[in-house]
Write a protein that holds these residues in place. Sequence first.
Motif, short mmCIF file in Angstrom:
data_model
loop_
_atom_site.label_atom_id
_atom_site.label_comp_id
_atom_site.label_asym_id
_atom_site.label_seq_id
_atom_site.Cartn_x
_atom_site.Cartn_y
_atom_site.Cartn_z
N ARG A 1 13.20 -9.36 -4.07
CA ARG A 1 13.75 -8.08 -3.59
C ARG A 1 15.05 -7.79 -4.34
N LYS A 2 15.26 -6.52 -4.70
CA LYS A 2 16.46 -6.11 -5.41
C LYS A 2 17.47 -5.50 -4.45
N ASP A 3 18.66 -5.24 -4.97
CA ASP A 3 19.73 -4.71 -4.12
C ASP A 3 19.43 -3.30 -3.61
N ASP A 4 18.62 -2.53 -4.33
CA ASP A 4 18.28 -1.18 -3.87
C ASP A 4 17.05 -1.18 -2.98
N TRP A 5 16.66 -2.36 -2.47
CA TRP A 5 15.55 -2.57 -1.54
C TRP A 5 14.18 -2.37 -2.20
N SER A 6 14.11 -2.33 -3.52
CA SER A 6 12.83 -2.25 -4.19
C SER A 6 12.23 -3.65 -4.35
N TRP A 7 10.92 -3.70 -4.59
CA TRP A 7 10.20 -4.96 -4.68
C TRP A 7 9.84 -5.27 -6.14
N GLU A 8 9.68 -6.56 -6.41
CA GLU A 8 9.20 -7.01 -7.72
C GLU A 8 8.23 -8.16 -7.52
N CYS B 1 0.81 -1.22 0.00
CA CYS B 1 0.00 0.00 0.00
C CYS B 1 0.84 1.27 0.00
N ASP B 2 2.04 1.23 0.54
CA ASP B 2 2.85 2.45 0.64
C ASP B 2 3.52 2.84 -0.67
N HIS B 3 3.60 1.92 -1.63
CA HIS B 3 4.30 2.21 -2.89
C HIS B 3 3.32 2.25 -4.06
N ALA B 4 3.69 3.04 -5.07
CA ALA B 4 3.05 2.94 -6.38
C ALA B 4 3.85 1.93 -7.21
N TRP B 5 3.17 1.23 -8.10
CA TRP B 5 3.80 0.12 -8.81
C TRP B 5 3.71 0.30 -10.31
N GLU B 6 4.84 0.04 -10.98
CA GLU B 6 4.86 0.02 -12.44
C GLU B 6 4.43 -1.36 -12.93
N TYR B 7 3.56 -1.37 -13.96
CA TYR B 7 2.98 -2.62 -14.46
C TYR B 7 3.42 -2.83 -15.91
N ARG B 8 4.05 -3.97 -16.18
CA ARG B 8 4.52 -4.28 -17.53
C ARG B 8 4.18 -5.73 -17.88
N PHE B 9 3.96 -5.96 -19.17
CA PHE B 9 3.79 -7.32 -19.66
C PHE B 9 5.15 -7.92 -20.02
N THR B 10 5.23 -9.23 -19.95
CA THR B 10 6.44 -9.94 -20.37
C THR B 10 6.29 -10.40 -21.81
N LEU C 1 3.40 -13.83 -17.16
CA LEU C 1 2.68 -12.92 -18.05
C LEU C 1 3.01 -11.45 -17.81
N TYR C 2 3.16 -11.04 -16.58
CA TYR C 2 3.37 -9.63 -16.27
C TYR C 2 4.14 -9.49 -14.96
N ARG C 3 4.57 -8.29 -14.69
CA ARG C 3 5.32 -8.05 -13.46
C ARG C 3 5.03 -6.64 -12.93
N TYR C 4 5.16 -6.53 -11.61
CA TYR C 4 5.01 -5.27 -10.89
C TYR C 4 6.37 -4.87 -10.31
N ASN C 5 6.74 -3.60 -10.45
CA ASN C 5 7.97 -3.07 -9.84
C ASN C 5 7.61 -1.85 -9.02
N SER C 6 8.04 -1.85 -7.75
CA SER C 6 7.76 -0.70 -6.88
C SER C 6 8.55 0.51 -7.35
N ILE C 7 7.90 1.65 -7.35
CA ILE C 7 8.52 2.90 -7.79
C ILE C 7 9.31 3.50 -6.63
N PRO C 8 10.57 3.88 -6.84
CA PRO C 8 11.37 4.45 -5.74
C PRO C 8 10.69 5.66 -5.11
N ASP C 9 10.68 5.68 -3.78
CA ASP C 9 10.08 6.79 -3.03
C ASP C 9 10.87 7.04 -1.75
N ALA C 10 12.20 7.10 -1.87
CA ALA C 10 13.05 7.27 -0.68
C ALA C 10 12.79 8.59 0.03
#
Length: 313
Positions: A279-286, A194-203, A291-300
Amino acid sequence: MAERKRKRAAEEWERRKRGRRRRMRRREGEGLGKRQVGWAGDPVEALGEEVMGRVMELLDARSVARCTAVSRAWRGVAADDRLWAPKINFILLFVVIFFLIIFIWVFCKEYAAQNINHVYYANMPLVTEEDILKGTHVYSFLKLMMGHGLCAELMAGKAHIPRLTSIRTGSKLSTYSMAIMDGKRSRITKEDLCDHAWEYRFTIAAPEYWRNLDPSWKHTGPPMRRYFHPDGYHSADPHDAVWGGHECAYTVITSFVGDGQIRDHYVRINRWPPLKVSRKDDWSWELSNHLYRYNSIPDADKKGCTGPLFPVW
């Protein structure tokens, strides 16, 4: 005639007297010799256990341990708990201090090698990685650990800052440690969603029709966005061509096995294929599937930080 008999009796008496004196001196000499031999052979019998215990109190632990192998009498004195109690306390204190120093030294060197290039703290001189590895500024490094320097450097370049780092009652060292552990956490919570906005892409495995609706796939615009809400609702931007305005809900699924180990952990939206959490090295989520993937948008720079307030491992 009578005079001669009296003289002979006096000589006989004198001879017997000298014999008795010689025998008495001989007995005294033999007794003294026995006492000297006995004292030299076993001091425990000559001095007593109490005196020998006092003597052994002045010895080190290794010497007292050797005394237990002399004889049973010596072992009874050297193995006394009252004799060993202060020595054991001293040994334990020495061992604890020794390993504590080794641990701090190794931790400083390893951490400096991994995370520090140049650090400046208050009026201290510049501390470099080479200085810390040589041991010339270990004290400076320990002092830096308790300050703002390492925490600020740790957060630099991260996509998200954990909310638990904003606890004011915690020390900087505990804040630093919890931030490291939270950055390695792969178990996502509702707060993270809930705290992050997420980018949505198809594979590339998605159908071509859906890929043509994705502006980031055709490089005609930014990626689509998705949002998670605390009430379990999942939404998108109003102009999203893929969304279509349909009802959508999400659930975080976590299953455990023995000893608290996580067996399976994923996010499911409606009845669609589950999303694997990583989880990625920059602490972002995936969140992703085939079919598709969500990536959390950085909001430091988000006020109040993000994620759960309490540790979740």
